[in-house]
Design an enzyme around this catalytic site. Structure first.
Site, PDB file in Angstrom:
ATOM      1  N   GLY A  72       2.399   6.546   4.023  1.00  0.00           N
ATOM      2  CA  GLY A  72       2.209   6.735   5.532  1.00  0.00           C
ATOM      3  C   GLY A  72       2.999   7.604   6.247  1.00  0.00           C
TER       4      GLY A  72
ATOM      5  CG  LEU B 263      -1.322   9.162   6.897  1.00  0.00           C
ATOM      6  CD1 LEU B 263      -2.824   8.782   6.778  1.00  0.00           C
ATOM      7  CD2 LEU B 263      -0.840   9.079   5.551  1.00  0.00           C
ATOM      8  CG  HIS B 264       2.508  15.095   6.098  1.00  0.00           C
ATOM      9  ND1 HIS B 264       1.880  15.940   5.159  1.00  0.00           N
ATOM     10  CD2 HIS B 264       3.374  14.372   5.644  1.00  0.00           C
ATOM     11  CE1 HIS B 264       2.686  15.501   3.831  1.00  0.00           C
ATOM     12  NE2 HIS B 264       3.731  14.508   4.418  1.00  0.00           N
TER      13      HIS B 264
ATOM     14  N   GLY C  52      -0.592  17.171   4.265  1.00  0.00           N
ATOM     15  CA  GLY C  52      -0.504  17.102   2.733  1.00  0.00           C
ATOM     16  C   GLY C  52      -0.960  15.924   2.453  1.00  0.00           C
ATOM     17  CG  HIS C  53       0.221  12.059   3.457  1.00  0.00           C
ATOM     18  ND1 HIS C  53       1.011  12.139   4.598  1.00  0.00           N
ATOM     19  CD2 HIS C  53       0.887  11.303   2.450  1.00  0.00           C
ATOM     20  CE1 HIS C  53       2.213  11.732   4.203  1.00  0.00           C
ATOM     21  NE2 HIS C  53       1.832  11.228   2.978  1.00  0.00           N
TER      22      HIS C  53
ATOM     23  N   GLY D 120      -0.056  14.337  -4.884  1.00  0.00           N
ATOM     24  CA  GLY D 120       0.447  15.597  -4.889  1.00  0.00           C
ATOM     25  C   GLY D 120       1.270  16.106  -5.578  1.00  0.00           C
TER      26      GLY D 120
ATOM     27  CG  ASP E 112       6.437  13.503  -3.998  1.00  0.00           C
ATOM     28  OD1 ASP E 112       7.306  13.178  -3.847  1.00  0.00           O
ATOM     29  OD2 ASP E 112       5.478  13.786  -3.252  1.00  0.00           O
TER      30      ASP E 112
ATOM     31  CB  SER F 118       8.030  15.975   3.650  1.00  0.00           C
ATOM     32  OG  SER F 118       9.182  14.939   3.628  1.00  0.00           O
ATOM     33  CB  SER F 119       6.712  11.338   5.794  1.00  0.00           C
ATOM     34  OG  SER F 119       5.684  11.057   5.367  1.00  0.00           O
TER      35      SER F 119
HETATM   36  P1  AMP Z   1       4.397   9.791   0.432  1.00  0.00           P
HETATM   37  O1  AMP Z   1       3.717   9.193   1.587  1.00  0.00           O
HETATM   38  O2  AMP Z   1       5.479  10.852   0.552  1.00  0.00           O
HETATM   39  O3  AMP Z   1       4.777   8.701  -0.474  1.00  0.00           O
HETATM   40  O4  AMP Z   1       3.155  10.869  -0.306  1.00  0.00           O
HETATM   41  C1  AMP Z   1       2.100  10.454  -0.610  1.00  0.00           C
HETATM   42  C2  AMP Z   1       1.157  11.185  -1.408  1.00  0.00           C
HETATM   43  O5  AMP Z   1       1.153  12.446  -0.773  1.00  0.00           O
HETATM   44  C3  AMP Z   1       2.089  11.807  -2.819  1.00  0.00           C
HETATM   45  O6  AMP Z   1       1.056  11.814  -3.930  1.00  0.00           O
HETATM   46  C4  AMP Z   1       2.799  13.016  -2.382  1.00  0.00           C
HETATM   47  O7  AMP Z   1       2.871  13.739  -3.500  1.00  0.00           O
HETATM   48  C5  AMP Z   1       1.503  13.629  -1.407  1.00  0.00           C
HETATM   49  N1  AMP Z   1       2.177  14.648  -0.651  1.00  0.00           N
HETATM   50  C6  AMP Z   1       3.167  14.437   0.190  1.00  0.00           C
HETATM   51  N2  AMP Z   1       3.273  15.558   0.732  1.00  0.00           N
HETATM   52  C7  AMP Z   1       2.761  16.552   0.494  1.00  0.00           C
HETATM   53  C8  AMP Z   1       2.182  17.811   0.523  1.00  0.00           C
HETATM   54  N3  AMP Z   1       3.107  18.472   1.468  1.00  0.00           N
HETATM   55  N4  AMP Z   1       1.505  18.517  -0.032  1.00  0.00           N
HETATM   56  C9  AMP Z   1       0.618  17.748  -0.874  1.00  0.00           C
HETATM   57  N5  AMP Z   1       0.861  16.406  -1.259  1.00  0.00           N
HETATM   58  C10 AMP Z   1       1.865  15.794  -0.601  1.00  0.00           C
END
Ligand code: AMP
Length: 275
Positions: A22, A24-25, A27-28, A138, A141, A176-177
């Site tokens: 969650g 969300l930005h 990237g998500h 993504g 990670d 990044s969140s």
């Molecule tokens: P998270 O909410 O941080 O656990 O991320 C959820 C998914 O979004 C994971 O597969 C992350 O690798 C991907 N993600 C997070 N930040 C980015 C980003 N800047 N660019 C691409 N994917 C991302």
């Protein structure tokens, strides 16, 4: 969620799944866009997974904004948002975890010893609940993506794992969140991660193939910025994550740095010209 997925599957449709924690930005949202292209139905999960946080890490303070997330995800064409409670996924008697072999012995797994066990366990649970045909992760990670690919192969999940490139702010900071924790000064320091990766690629292009030299240059650059404490700066094999001494083909450069109390990661595939 399982009944909903069964229904979608009975209609002969495919499910593309984006697991997230969650807040969300872009990237998500890029993962959701990819899911939209891949599957007939898009499922996004929003769950801050307690099993991947060690005591003292930021589980309690992790940013949460469910309503805003739902709006953003729906605007990108998400069909179902799955946002369970902690208690829905981890009962009081929960005791079964997915354990991994070699991959967690590198990079983030060293300073976060329970992290990948927590990730592999929750991803397994989510896969069993959402029953997707595709799952999108993504490259931000990178190690997590490798762990999930390995797990899917080892445990025979019938799911296609799709990687998606890192989305960055206009100045290069990987989205990044956790960026929301940064003060203005800390955000400037945080830019040293992506800048040091770019610097390493430039040095490599001008003939510096010795990994230790590139690591030292990057580390010195990062620590010249206030409030930075390096967890690791590594150059390693993009498949096994074993350290590389001399770069003669493509190599993963991965970085984790605490900026103030905020732990940030970034990575880049370093490429030797002509390879
Ligand atoms: P998270 O909410 O941080 O656990 O991320 C959820 C998914 O979004 C994971 O597969 C992350 O690798 C991907 N993600 C997070 N930040 C980015 C980003 N800047 N660019 C691409 N994917 C991302």
């Amino acid at each position: 969620m399982q009944a909903r997925s069964d229904m979608i599957r009975r209609e002969g449709k495919t499910i593309a799944f984006v697991p997230t924690m969650g807040f969300l930005h872009e990237g998500h949202l890029s993962l959701i866009k990819k899911a939209r292209q891949l599957g007939d139905a898009v499922v996004v999960s929003i769950f801050v997974n307690p099993a991947q946080f060690a005591p003292g890490e930021d589980f309690d303070s992790y940013p949460r904004a469910l309503e805003r997330d739902c709006d953003l995800a729906e605007k990108e064409g998400t069909d179902v948002i799955f946002a369970p409670n902690k208690e829905d996924l981890y009962s009081a008697v929960f005791q079964t975890y997915v354990s991994l072999g070699e991959l967690p012995n590198h990079l983030c797994g060293i300073s976060r010893p329970i992290f990948f066990r927590g990730v592999a366990t929750v991803v397994t649970k989510l896969f069993n609940i959402v029953k997707p045909h595709f799952a999108i992760f993504g490259e931000k990670d990178y190690q997590q993506l490798l762990v999930v690919r390995q797990m899917v192969q080892d445990l025979n999940f019938d799911i296609n794992i799709v990687g998606s490139p890192i989305v960055r702010e206009p100045d290069g900071l990987a989205m990044s969140s956790r960026n929301t924790y940064l003060s203005t000064e800390q955000r400037t320091s945080a830019l040293s991660l992506c800048k040091s990766l770019k610097k390493a690629q430039t040095l490599l292009e001008s003939g510096t193939t010795d990994a230790a030299t590139l690591i030292n240059e990057a580390s010195d650059f990062i620590t010249s910025h206030p409030e930075t404490v390096i967890d690791y700066v590594a150059i390693c094999d993009p498949e096994t994550l074993e350290d590389i001494k001399t770069i003669d083909k493509s190599a993963l450069m991965a970085i984790a740095v605490k900026v103030g109390v905020t732990r940030l990661i970034d990575n880049m595939i370093l490429k030797v010209a002509g390879m």
